[in-house]
Scaffold this motif. Structure first.
Motif, PDB file in Angstrom:
ATOM      1  N   LEU A   1      97.007  71.155 -32.481  1.00  0.00           N
ATOM      2  CA  LEU A   1      97.122  69.638 -32.394  1.00  0.00           C
ATOM      3  C   LEU A   1      98.224  68.999 -31.808  1.00  0.00           C
ATOM      4  CD1 LEU A   1      95.622  68.635 -36.062  1.00  0.00           C
ATOM      5  CD2 LEU A   1      94.266  69.090 -33.820  1.00  0.00           C
TER       6      LEU A   1
ATOM      7  N   TRP B   1      86.492  72.793 -28.929  1.00  0.00           N
ATOM      8  CA  TRP B   1      87.649  72.620 -29.611  1.00  0.00           C
ATOM      9  C   TRP B   1      87.288  71.939 -31.039  1.00  0.00           C
ATOM     10  CZ3 TRP B   1      91.716  75.237 -29.383  1.00  0.00           C
ATOM     11  CH2 TRP B   1      92.245  75.686 -28.131  1.00  0.00           C
ATOM     12  N   PRO B   2      86.740  71.125 -31.193  1.00  0.00           N
ATOM     13  CA  PRO B   2      86.289  70.406 -32.514  1.00  0.00           C
ATOM     14  C   PRO B   2      85.711  71.581 -33.546  1.00  0.00           C
ATOM     15  CG  PRO B   2      85.573  68.711 -30.989  1.00  0.00           C
ATOM     16  CD  PRO B   2      86.125  70.014 -30.023  1.00  0.00           C
TER      17      PRO B   2
ATOM     18  N   LEU C   1      88.388  74.382 -34.166  1.00  0.00           N
ATOM     19  CA  LEU C   1      89.380  74.155 -35.403  1.00  0.00           C
ATOM     20  C   LEU C   1      88.623  73.645 -36.655  1.00  0.00           C
ATOM     21  CD1 LEU C   1      91.395  71.642 -32.778  1.00  0.00           C
ATOM     22  CD2 LEU C   1      92.177  73.692 -33.832  1.00  0.00           C
ATOM     23  N   ARG C   2      87.734  73.346 -36.472  1.00  0.00           N
ATOM     24  CA  ARG C   2      87.031  72.886 -37.900  1.00  0.00           C
ATOM     25  C   ARG C   2      86.821  74.302 -38.694  1.00  0.00           C
ATOM     26  NH1 ARG C   2      83.433  69.578 -36.364  1.00  0.00           N
ATOM     27  NH2 ARG C   2      81.560  71.047 -35.958  1.00  0.00           N
TER      28      ARG C   2
ATOM     29  N   TYR D   1      89.794  68.008 -36.206  1.00  0.00           N
ATOM     30  CA  TYR D   1      90.326  67.397 -34.895  1.00  0.00           C
ATOM     31  C   TYR D   1      90.230  66.011 -34.737  1.00  0.00           C
ATOM     32  CZ  TYR D   1      90.066  67.157 -29.607  1.00  0.00           C
ATOM     33  OH  TYR D   1      90.586  66.725 -28.383  1.00  0.00           O
ATOM     34  N   ARG D   2      91.292  65.477 -34.312  1.00  0.00           N
ATOM     35  CA  ARG D   2      91.349  64.032 -34.553  1.00  0.00           C
ATOM     36  C   ARG D   2      91.336  63.307 -32.789  1.00  0.00           C
ATOM     37  NH1 ARG D   2      95.537  65.414 -37.676  1.00  0.00           N
ATOM     38  NH2 ARG D   2      97.181  65.479 -36.043  1.00  0.00           N
TER      39      ARG D   2
ATOM     40  N   ARG E   1      92.096  64.169 -23.271  1.00  0.00           N
ATOM     41  CA  ARG E   1      91.349  65.457 -23.454  1.00  0.00           C
ATOM     42  C   ARG E   1      90.682  65.676 -21.770  1.00  0.00           C
ATOM     43  NH1 ARG E   1      86.310  65.720 -26.775  1.00  0.00           N
ATOM     44  NH2 ARG E   1      85.263  66.942 -24.862  1.00  0.00           N
TER      45      ARG E   1
END
Length: 303
Positions: free
Chosen positions: A187, A206-207, A210-211, A217-218, A222
């Motif tokens: 991050l 990516w979300p 990462l999840r 993911y914030r 991008r």
């Protein structure tokens, strides 16, 4: 079934004249005189029973019927040209036409073509990079490699390559940026995105990646790229961290252009499948290529 077709030389002359807006440029394209083009157009008008051009003091202009006819003819003639070229190429029994998405062509297939020439010299490759579904007949495609889950009605299909996604960057980027010891550390880094995630539902991005490892993911800045191979080129040039499947990164990792930041991998929901018409492998060259690519899919990075 017999088709009542207009005289095809006249159709070709009319299409060229309509596209160029007159007889002179059409004549130059067709290597005939302007008078010959005008004669062919007149012949077509007589056959149709309608004027296609309005004759003016200086040149000609399409009539409404002419515009309608020209607009309908252009895709028909383009399709005839495509299928004629496909049939012509297929007449050479050595040529195998293969299509896949641009990133797989660029990152996985192209580096292996030298090995194909060494191991299967009886095959000559014709490679088409395309995102749209393969039109096996019109494009003269022998083999398609497409990402999906199946089924593929009317085709012989088998899974070829599984997608296992890793976070990668250039060696230089890894040395100069904060260390990454766990997925959450990413991050703090510039994450590079594929636009492919917007075209393929549920593809790993990516979300989701990462999840999967318990990281929310914030968002943030991008930069995104239309193809995976562009994203990986940006990563290899030290622009950030890319997320890509093993089939796209194996060669650059072997050569030291890219490194994995973490051991964690996530398997995607899709696989690349080997697709062909049921009768395709009756051709020895197609069978030889299919046998070779199955072996390659189980091998390591290309040498």
């Amino acid at each position: 079934m017999q088709h009542r077709l207009p005289p095809l030389p006249a159709v070709r002359a009319f299409e060229a004249a309509a596209r160029h807006g007159g007889f002179q440029h059409a004549a130059a394209e067709l290597h005939v005189s302007a008078g010959a083009v005008a004669h062919q157009v007149k012949q077509l008008e007589s056959w149709l029973g309608v004027a296609l051009f309005q004759r003016l003091p200086r040149g000609v202009a399409l009539t409404p019927a002419g515009r309608q006819y020209a607009q309908a003819l252009q895709p028909l003639l383009a399709g005839l040209a495509d299928v004629s070229e496909a049939v012509r190429l297929r007449a050479d029994e050595r040529v195998v036409t293969v299509t896949s998405v641009p990133s797989l062509v660029f990152r996985w297939l192209m580096p292996r073509l030298g090995r194909l020439r060494e191991e299967v010299p009886e095959v000559d490759m014709r490679v088409l990079a395309s995102l749209h579904p393969a039109d096996f007949v019109r494009e003269g495609v022998d083999v398609a490699i497409r990402l999906g889950t199946g089924p593929y009605p009317g085709l012989q299909a088998e899974p070829l390559i599984e997608e296992n996604f890793s976070a990668v960057c250039s060696p230089d980027y890894r040395e100069r940026m904060p260390p990454v010891r766990a997925p959450a550390d990413l991050l703090a880094h510039q994450l590079l995105h594929d636009e492919v995630e917007m075209r393929i539902p549920e593809e790993i991005n990516w979300p989701r990646w990462l999840r999967h490892f318990g990281v929310a993911y914030r968002g943030g800045t991008r930069p995104s790229f239309s193809h995976t191979y562009l994203t990986l080129e940006a990563a290899a040039n030290g622009q950030g961290v890319a997320l890509a499947a093993e089939c796209f990164i194996a060669e650059d990792i072997a050569r030291g252009r890219l490194v994995r930041l973490l051991p964690q991998q996530m398997t995607g929901p899709y696989r690349f499948h080997l697709l062909r018409l049921p009768e395709a492998e009756a051709r020895p060259a197609v069978k030889a290529f299919c046998d070779w690519i199955r072996k390659e899919a189980g091998a390591g990075a290309p040498r």
